[in-house]
Design an enzyme around this catalytic site. Sequence first.
Site, PDB file in Angstrom:
ATOM      1  N   ILE A   1       0.460  -1.219   0.659  1.00 31.07           N
ATOM      2  CA  ILE A   1      -0.129  -0.135  -0.454  1.00 31.07           C
ATOM      3  C   ILE A   1       0.937   0.985  -0.432  1.00 31.07           C
ATOM      4  O   ILE A   1       2.184   1.312   0.874  1.00 31.07           O
ATOM      5  CB  ILE A   1      -1.203  -0.030   1.529  1.00 31.07           C
ATOM      6  CG1 ILE A   1      -1.518  -0.956   1.241  1.00 31.07           C
ATOM      7  CG2 ILE A   1      -1.680   1.708   1.034  1.00 31.07           C
ATOM      8  CD1 ILE A   1      -2.609  -0.865   2.792  1.00 31.07           C
ATOM      9  N   SER A   2       0.178   2.490  -1.163  1.00 33.57           N
ATOM     10  CA  SER A   2       1.797   3.495  -1.000  1.00 33.57           C
ATOM     11  C   SER A   2       2.998   3.408  -1.053  1.00 33.57           C
ATOM     12  O   SER A   2       3.355   2.353  -2.273  1.00 33.57           O
ATOM     13  CB  SER A   2       0.735   4.248   0.205  1.00 33.57           C
ATOM     14  OG  SER A   2       1.660   5.678   0.291  1.00 33.57           O
TER      15      SER A   2
END
Length: 420
Positions: A146-147
Site C-alpha cells: 500500500i502506497s
Amino acid sequence: MAALVLLPLLAVTAVFAPAASARPAAVPAATLTEVTGFGDNPSGLQMYVYVPNSVTAHPAVVVAVHWCGGSASAMYSGTEWAALAEQYGFVVVYPSVTRASKCFDVSSPQALRRGGGSDPVGIRSMVGWVTANYAADTGKVFVTGISSGAMMTNVLLGDYPDVFAAGAAFSGVPFGCFATTDGSEWNSACSGGTITHTPQEWGDLVRAAYPGYTGPRPRMQLWHGTEDTTLAYAEFGEEIKQWTNVLGVSQTPAATDSPANGWTRTRYGATGDQAPVEAISVQGVGHSLYTYGMAARALTFFGLDSGGTAPQPPAGACRVTVTTSAWNTGLTASVTITNTGTTTVSGWQLGFTLPAGQTITNGWNATYSPGSGAVTAANMSYNATIAPNASVSIGYQATHTGNSAAPTAYSLNGTPCTVS
C-alpha cells in the site's frame, strides 16, 4: 500516507533450526513473529512473519509491504492477509522499515537495480529465509503493498522477476518514477503526476534493473483511486503502460467490467482472473484506497484462493446498500445488509474500512470496533439471524476531516458482499 488502525504487536524473536525436520519450530504458529539474522540486510529492515496453523507442506509466500509511516504490525492488523493465510495455508512476510521516515527506499540507484544494496535486497533475503525454513514453493512467491509498499511492489517485480510470480500494488507509481540521485526519498514530479514516458521507455527502466534477464516476468495487478492527491491518479495510467510493455501485451484492454460499485476493472493480455495485467480504478476515492475485501481480490489474481486448506467462500451471498448524509465535520451512514443466499445467517459480523479521517462516535443496531480504520460491526442479540432474502438495517454517526465518502467494500462473516 495511508492511515490504518494499529493493534499491539505480538513480537517474538524467532528460534532458527536449519534442519528440514525442525521447520515447524522455526516460529510459533498463528502469531506475528519477528525473525532476526535472516540474511543479507544492508538497510537494516526488520522481518516479521505470520505462519498459519494450517500452513501447507510447500506453502506459497505473500510479502505484504506497509505504507510510509506504517510498520509490520500496522500492515498485519490493518489488512486481512493473516486471516487469508489461515484459510489457504500460505506464509505472510511483513517487512518493516527502521529509518526515521518509515518509508521504503524506492528512489535510490541502489534500490532500482538487482542486488544494489538497499531495501529490496533485505526483502529478497526474507523470502529466502521462508523458503529454507518452510520448503516454500518458489514458484508461488507474491508481493503486495500500500502506497510506499505499492511502490516497493513495483520495484521488487523489476529487481527480482525470477523470485516473484505476481504483485498487487495499491496506490503506487511505476518502477523508476520515484528515482532520485541526491539522497532524497521523495520525488515531487512523480507524486504530482508530471512524469510520463512511452510504454517502451517505462519498460526499459524495468529491464535495466536486471540486464540480460530473459526469463518470464511476473504479472501485475494495479489499484488506484481517481481522487488521489498524494500519488496522482495519472501515474496509474503510467503503471499500465509500463507493465503491459514489460509483459508484451496490448495496451488495449482484453476485458472491461465493474466488479463493485464505482470500480472499473480492465484486463490486458487475457480476460480471466490471472491476466498478465489487471487494473482497478476506484471512482471518487483518494489515497486511502485500501478497504477490507480487496486483499481477497488480490488473492484471486495471485491464484491462491483454490486448492488451499479450505474452500473459497461463495461470493455474492450478501448485498450491502449504504446511504450517507454529511455536514462540515460529521456524517451519518445507514447500512442495509441483505442475505442473498439460500440459508439463514446465524450470527454475523460486517467488515469494512472507513476512509482516512473518519471515526465512528456512536452507532445503532450493531456494535462497532474499532472506531476507525478496519471496522467490524457485530450483531445485537435481537438481530443475530438473517433469513434468506431478508435484511437487517444498521447505522452509525462519525466525524470526518474532509472525506465523507462511504466505504466501497463490505464482507459478511468473511465473504465479500455485492455493494449497491
